[in-house]
Motif scaffolding. Structure first.
Motif, mmCIF file in Angstrom:
data_model
loop_
_atom_site.group_PDB
_atom_site.id
_atom_site.type_symbol
_atom_site.label_atom_id
_atom_site.label_comp_id
_atom_site.label_asym_id
_atom_site.label_seq_id
_atom_site.Cartn_x
_atom_site.Cartn_y
_atom_site.Cartn_z
ATOM 1 N N VAL A 150 1.668 9.127 33.235
ATOM 2 C CA VAL A 150 3.058 8.775 33.523
ATOM 3 C C VAL A 150 3.900 10.035 33.689
ATOM 4 O O VAL A 150 4.718 10.124 34.613
ATOM 5 C CB VAL A 150 3.634 7.864 32.416
ATOM 6 C CG1 VAL A 150 5.133 7.667 32.601
ATOM 7 C CG2 VAL A 150 2.916 6.525 32.398
ATOM 8 N N LYS A 198 -0.152 8.427 28.773
ATOM 9 C CA LYS A 198 1.162 9.093 28.725
ATOM 10 C C LYS A 198 1.183 10.288 29.678
ATOM 11 O O LYS A 198 2.165 10.508 30.382
ATOM 12 C CB LYS A 198 1.474 9.559 27.309
ATOM 13 C CG LYS A 198 1.834 8.449 26.372
ATOM 14 C CD LYS A 198 2.101 8.993 24.976
ATOM 15 C CE LYS A 198 2.315 7.869 23.990
ATOM 16 N NZ LYS A 198 2.516 8.358 22.617
ATOM 17 N N ILE A 203 -0.503 5.364 40.651
ATOM 18 C CA ILE A 203 -1.388 5.558 39.496
ATOM 19 C C ILE A 203 -2.798 5.084 39.838
ATOM 20 O O ILE A 203 -3.784 5.768 39.548
ATOM 21 C CB ILE A 203 -0.834 4.841 38.240
ATOM 22 C CG1 ILE A 203 0.419 5.566 37.756
ATOM 23 C CG2 ILE A 203 -1.892 4.746 37.142
ATOM 24 C CD1 ILE A 203 1.202 4.830 36.693
ATOM 25 N N LEU A 258 3.190 -0.605 29.529
ATOM 26 C CA LEU A 258 2.832 0.280 30.644
ATOM 27 C C LEU A 258 1.573 1.073 30.317
ATOM 28 O O LEU A 258 0.660 1.165 31.133
ATOM 29 C CB LEU A 258 3.984 1.230 30.968
ATOM 30 C CG LEU A 258 3.699 2.285 32.042
ATOM 31 C CD1 LEU A 258 3.361 1.632 33.374
ATOM 32 C CD2 LEU A 258 4.882 3.232 32.177
ATOM 33 N N TYR A 303 7.376 5.748 25.774
ATOM 34 C CA TYR A 303 6.998 4.873 26.880
ATOM 35 C C TYR A 303 6.723 3.474 26.371
ATOM 36 O O TYR A 303 6.267 3.273 25.256
ATOM 37 C CB TYR A 303 5.752 5.408 27.598
ATOM 38 C CG TYR A 303 5.983 6.747 28.229
ATOM 39 C CD1 TYR A 303 6.796 6.855 29.344
ATOM 40 C CD2 TYR A 303 5.434 7.895 27.697
ATOM 41 C CE1 TYR A 303 7.041 8.080 29.926
ATOM 42 C CE2 TYR A 303 5.676 9.128 28.277
ATOM 43 C CZ TYR A 303 6.479 9.209 29.393
ATOM 44 O OH TYR A 303 6.727 10.429 29.954
ATOM 45 N N VAL A 326 5.772 6.142 37.270
ATOM 46 C CA VAL A 326 5.460 4.776 36.850
ATOM 47 C C VAL A 326 5.037 3.859 38.004
ATOM 48 O O VAL A 326 4.847 2.671 37.802
ATOM 49 C CB VAL A 326 6.646 4.138 36.089
ATOM 50 C CG1 VAL A 326 6.916 4.881 34.801
ATOM 51 C CG2 VAL A 326 7.885 4.071 36.953
#
Length: 86
Positions: A31, A28, A41, A7, A3, A36
Protein backbone atom coordinates in the motif's frame (compact mmCIF):
# COMPACT_ATOMS: atom_id res chain seq x y z
CA UNK A 1 0.24 4.77 9.02
CA UNK A 2 -2.92 3.06 10.08
CA UNK A 3 -4.51 0.97 7.32
CA UNK A 4 -7.90 -0.62 7.23
CA UNK A 5 -7.50 -4.27 8.22
CA UNK A 6 -9.94 -5.26 5.46
CA UNK A 7 -7.64 -3.78 2.82
CA UNK A 8 -4.64 -5.67 4.18
CA UNK A 9 -6.68 -8.87 4.30
CA UNK A 10 -7.76 -8.39 0.68
CA UNK A 11 -4.14 -7.89 -0.40
CA UNK A 12 -2.96 -11.01 1.41
CA UNK A 13 -5.87 -12.93 -0.17
CA UNK A 14 -4.99 -11.74 -3.67
CA UNK A 15 -1.40 -12.82 -3.05
CA UNK A 16 -2.59 -16.23 -1.85
CA UNK A 17 -4.70 -16.67 -5.01
CA UNK A 18 -1.46 -16.15 -6.95
CA UNK A 19 0.27 -18.81 -4.83
CA UNK A 20 2.27 -16.13 -2.99
CA UNK A 21 2.65 -15.47 0.70
CA UNK A 22 2.37 -11.90 1.94
CA UNK A 23 2.00 -11.13 5.63
CA UNK A 24 0.40 -7.94 7.01
CA UNK A 25 3.74 -6.09 6.95
CA UNK A 26 4.21 -6.95 3.28
CA UNK A 27 0.63 -5.85 2.57
CA UNK A 28 1.32 -2.52 4.32
CA UNK A 29 4.49 -2.09 2.24
CA UNK A 30 2.49 -2.74 -0.93
CA UNK A 31 0.00 0.00 0.00
CA UNK A 32 2.81 2.42 0.86
CA UNK A 33 4.67 1.70 -2.38
CA UNK A 34 1.75 1.29 -4.81
CA UNK A 35 -1.35 2.81 -3.24
CA UNK A 36 -4.83 1.39 -2.75
CA UNK A 37 -5.83 0.70 -6.38
CA UNK A 38 -6.60 -3.03 -6.33
CA UNK A 39 -6.14 -3.42 -10.09
CA UNK A 40 -2.65 -1.98 -9.80
CA UNK A 41 -1.91 -4.10 -6.73
CA UNK A 42 -3.06 -7.19 -8.66
CA UNK A 43 -0.72 -6.32 -11.54
CA UNK A 44 2.21 -5.67 -9.23
CA UNK A 45 1.65 -8.98 -7.46
CA UNK A 46 1.85 -10.69 -10.88
CA UNK A 47 5.15 -8.92 -11.46
CA UNK A 48 6.39 -9.96 -8.02
CA UNK A 49 5.41 -13.57 -8.68
CA UNK A 50 7.71 -13.61 -11.71
CA UNK A 51 10.46 -11.59 -10.03
CA UNK A 52 10.80 -13.76 -6.92
CA UNK A 53 10.25 -17.15 -8.57
CA UNK A 54 10.82 -19.84 -7.32
CA UNK A 55 10.27 -18.21 -3.94
CA UNK A 56 6.71 -17.62 -2.78
CA UNK A 57 7.25 -15.24 0.12
CA UNK A 58 6.85 -11.56 -0.67
CA UNK A 59 9.09 -9.40 1.50
CA UNK A 60 9.28 -5.67 2.04
CA UNK A 61 12.65 -5.74 0.26
CA UNK A 62 11.04 -7.40 -2.81
CA UNK A 63 8.35 -4.73 -2.87
CA UNK A 64 10.86 -1.89 -2.67
CA UNK A 65 13.01 -3.46 -5.38
CA UNK A 66 10.37 -4.48 -7.92
CA UNK A 67 7.40 -2.20 -7.23
CA UNK A 68 9.12 1.14 -7.54
CA UNK A 69 6.98 2.46 -10.37
CA UNK A 70 3.37 3.48 -9.64
CA UNK A 71 2.45 2.58 -13.24
CA UNK A 72 2.76 -1.13 -14.05
CA UNK A 73 4.66 -2.33 -17.06
CA UNK A 74 2.43 -2.29 -20.15
CA UNK A 75 3.03 -6.00 -20.73
CA UNK A 76 1.58 -6.84 -17.32
CA UNK A 77 -1.45 -4.64 -18.00
CA UNK A 78 -2.08 -6.37 -21.31
CA UNK A 79 -1.60 -9.83 -19.79
CA UNK A 80 -4.03 -9.15 -16.95
CA UNK A 81 -6.68 -7.98 -19.44
CA UNK A 82 -6.14 -11.06 -21.60
CA UNK A 83 -6.60 -13.39 -18.64
CA UNK A 84 -9.88 -11.76 -17.70
CA UNK A 85 -11.36 -12.22 -21.17
CA UNK A 86 -11.18 -16.03 -21.07
Amino acid sequence: RNYDENLLTVITSIAKEKDLKADKNAAKAIVEQIGVNLNLIDSELEKLKIAVFPEKNITQENIKKYCNNPTPCIAFSVCSKCKRSY
